[in-house]
Design an enzyme around this catalytic site. Structure first.
Site, short mmCIF file in Angstrom:
data_model
loop_
_atom_site.label_atom_id
_atom_site.label_comp_id
_atom_site.label_asym_id
_atom_site.label_seq_id
_atom_site.Cartn_x
_atom_site.Cartn_y
_atom_site.Cartn_z
N GLU A 157 30.31 28.10 77.62
CA GLU A 157 30.30 26.83 78.43
C GLU A 157 31.60 26.42 78.62
O GLU A 157 32.65 26.84 77.77
CB GLU A 157 30.27 25.01 77.54
CG GLU A 157 28.64 25.45 77.68
CD GLU A 157 27.99 24.19 76.83
OE1 GLU A 157 26.13 23.82 76.91
OE2 GLU A 157 28.71 23.58 76.03
N ASN A 195 24.22 21.27 72.97
CA ASN A 195 24.34 20.47 71.99
C ASN A 195 23.56 19.12 73.57
O ASN A 195 22.99 18.28 71.92
CB ASN A 195 25.89 19.98 71.30
CG ASN A 195 25.50 21.30 70.83
OD1 ASN A 195 25.05 22.20 70.14
ND2 ASN A 195 26.99 21.40 70.15
#
Ligand SMILES: NC(=O)c1ccc[n+]([C@@H]2O[C@H](COP(=O)([O-])OP(=O)(O)OC[C@H]3O[C@@H](n4cnc5c(N)ncnc54)[C@H](O)[C@@H]3O)[C@@H](O)[C@H]2O)c1
Length: 498
Positions: A157, A195
């Site tokens: 990311e 997440n």
């Protein structure tokens, strides 16, 4: 900004732990010279040695050419001091997860590296903006969030801080590619993408368990067989460890000001408090170690299979399933035979009441998942045990059967709708593009489909119905549909539509 594809590129990695070691390995195999620094004496050198050993082993197994392994190992340089980062084009930080310590490190690095160097953090939870906030030059700070184990996990990311320039983002995307990863540009928000998006799968499974609807083994089996997940939510939590997944879940929930969509259950905390951490402690939702067995998810019955059933509502696939299992289909309710139905979002109680059906003979089957291997059935309170058993026996002739307690959306509808809805919400808040959300969730969590792809496979309108029904019946805003989903379901558009 330096060219990330330059043959003589040098980067720094600070922190020679699990993540730093993985990042250094993929950088070295990407043809980049790596300076590694750690405050622990000998840690950087040990990390370089462990990578060299790993690469030599891969070469020995024929997984990479020996010369490549040797060349990559030669690019690893333990650094004696932080000053050795002076000529690095990029420095990636992978030290302890502590804002003050990270800020102090970046302040030191600011005075060491060149004006055009990029500073990146591998933090999993701290806002990139907060790390950058105390620095003089904030436009060259960004997140570069890898996943563990780095050489195996393809996703990275790339997170934009409040002042990060486009040139820095572009350079980090290019660097990510050179490291053999798939970069996805993500907003600086709690949990970033994976997440955050990974919550619904486990938290809804925990909610189903909390309500005594089904056991962990049943829930896992339904998600594997009905939706193609490689691991059920409870196996997954046992693998990652409760000491890891509970704090992340709590962090994401608290950071979102208690949004009920992200809420976990008391049992999740209790598992941590009682040391039932999962595989690592020998006991989690399942037992591990010698002789341990996963409880069966299958419901069986000695009763005679139902010879005839009445299928209520427009459910041709359910009728076909009953026929395949050997039952005759009645044209009308005869007042004796089991009544089969395939509600979407409703529980058996609500379905019986709305349709004026005898709830004692009603057996609801979930036809939303893939039913080629396993079917889930549920009944209302007060259901006739004999009727239920005869339908279990009927379906068990051709499928594994999981019989559960009454629940709006069974197991599969609930969990899949919550996963899809969170994906839609990520698109709504602009966490990343719809296609990147799907890509990241497939790569970062091994999901068989991204959450928006899942919504489209089930039908955006079906997912919307499951959620609105579950919200109405439970009174819980946890199930409120994302506005992204509502608009697309209303207009008959796919969930992936921008
Ligand atoms: N472990 C994961 O699954 C994972 C995944 C993604 C991101 N992260 C993040 O990556 C970072 C590192 O995690 P990890 O699991 O590799 O931790 P780790 O404990 O394995 O390694 C951290 C290393 O940093 C060193 N260190 C601590 N303070 C330092 C300093 N001031 N200067 C130099 N070195 C210092 C420690 O000695 C240790 O070797 C954390 O921010 C974590 O949140 C971890």
């Amino acid at each position: 900004m330096r060219d990330m594809n330059a043959p003589d590129l040098t980067i720094g990695v600070i922190g020679a732990g699990a993540m730093g070691t993985g990042i250094a390995q993929v950088a070295a195999t990407g043809g980049i010279t790596v300076r590694m620094f750690d405050t622990r004496d000998g840690a950087a050198a040990a990390s370089c040695e462990s990578i060299a050993k790993r690469l030599a082993k891969r070469a020995g197994e024929g997984k990479m050419p020996q010369e490549e392994a040797d060349a990559a190992s030669a690019r690893l340089q333990p650094a004696a001091t932080l000053q050795d980062m002076a000529d690095c084009a990029v420095v990636v930080e992978a030290i302890v997860e502590d804002l003050d310590i990270k800020q102090a490190l970046f302040a030191d690095l600011e005075s060491i590296v060149a004006e055009d160097a990029i500073l990146a953090s591998n933090t999993s939870s701290l806002p990139i903006g907060a790390i950058a906030a105390t620095l003089d030059k904030q436009d060259r700070i960004a997140g570069l969030h890898f996943f563990n184990p780095v050489p195996v996990m393809k996703l990275v990311e790339v997170i934009r801080g409040p002042q990060t320039t486009d040139a820095v983002m572009d350079a980090l995307v290019a660097l990510g590619k050179r490291l053999g990863r798939t970069p996805v540009v993500v907003k600086d928000a709690p949990g970033f993408l994976v997440n955050f998006g990974g919550r619904a799968y486990t938290t809804e499974a925990l909610a189903i368990l909390h309500e005594n609807v089904a056991t962990p083994a049943q829930i896992d089996a339904v998600m594997r067989d009905g939706f193609g997940f490689r691991m059920g939510p409870f196996e997954l939590m046992d693998l990652t460890g409760m000491d890891v997944n509970f704090p992340v879940t709590r962090f994401v929930h608290e950071s979102s000001f208690g949004d009920p969509r992200l809420r976990s259950t008391p049992l999740h905390r209790y598992m941590v408090e009682t040391g039932q951490l999962g595989r690592k402690s020998g006991q989690g939702f399942f037992a591990y170690g010698e002789g341990a067995q996963v409880p069966s998810a299958d419901t069986t019955s000695d009763a005679a299979p139902a010879a005839a059933v009445f299928v209520h509502g427009d459910a041709p696939e359910l009728g076909a399933l009953a026929t395949e299992c050997g039952a005759n289909l009645l044209d009308a309710d005869d007042g004796k035979a089991p009544i089969l139905a395939a509600p979407v979002g409703e529980d058996s109680t609500a379905y019986a009441a709305r349709n004026g059906i005898d709830h004692r003979r009603l057996v609801c089957i979930d036809m939303v998942p893939d039913t080629s291997r396993r079917v889930t059935l549920m009944t209302a309170p007060g259901a006739d045990e004999g009727v239920r058993a005869s339908v279990v026996s009927l379906l068990a002739t051709q499928r594994a059967v999981t019989a559960i307690a009454d629940s709006p959306g069974f197991i599969g509808q609930r969990i899949s709708a919550m996963v899809a809805n969170l994906g839609c919400e990520m698109a709504q808040i602009g966490l990343a593009s719809p296609s990147d959300i799907d890509l990241a969730m497939r790569l970062g969590l091994n999901y068989p489909k991204g959450p928006l792809e899942l919504a489209d496979a089930l039908g955006a309108d079906v997912v919307h119905t499951i959620l609105t029904q579950a919200q109405a019946l439970s009174g819980d805003d946890r199930y409120r549909p994302s506005q992204w989903l509502r608009r697309r379901a209303t207009l008959g558009l796919p969930a992936q539509q921008m």
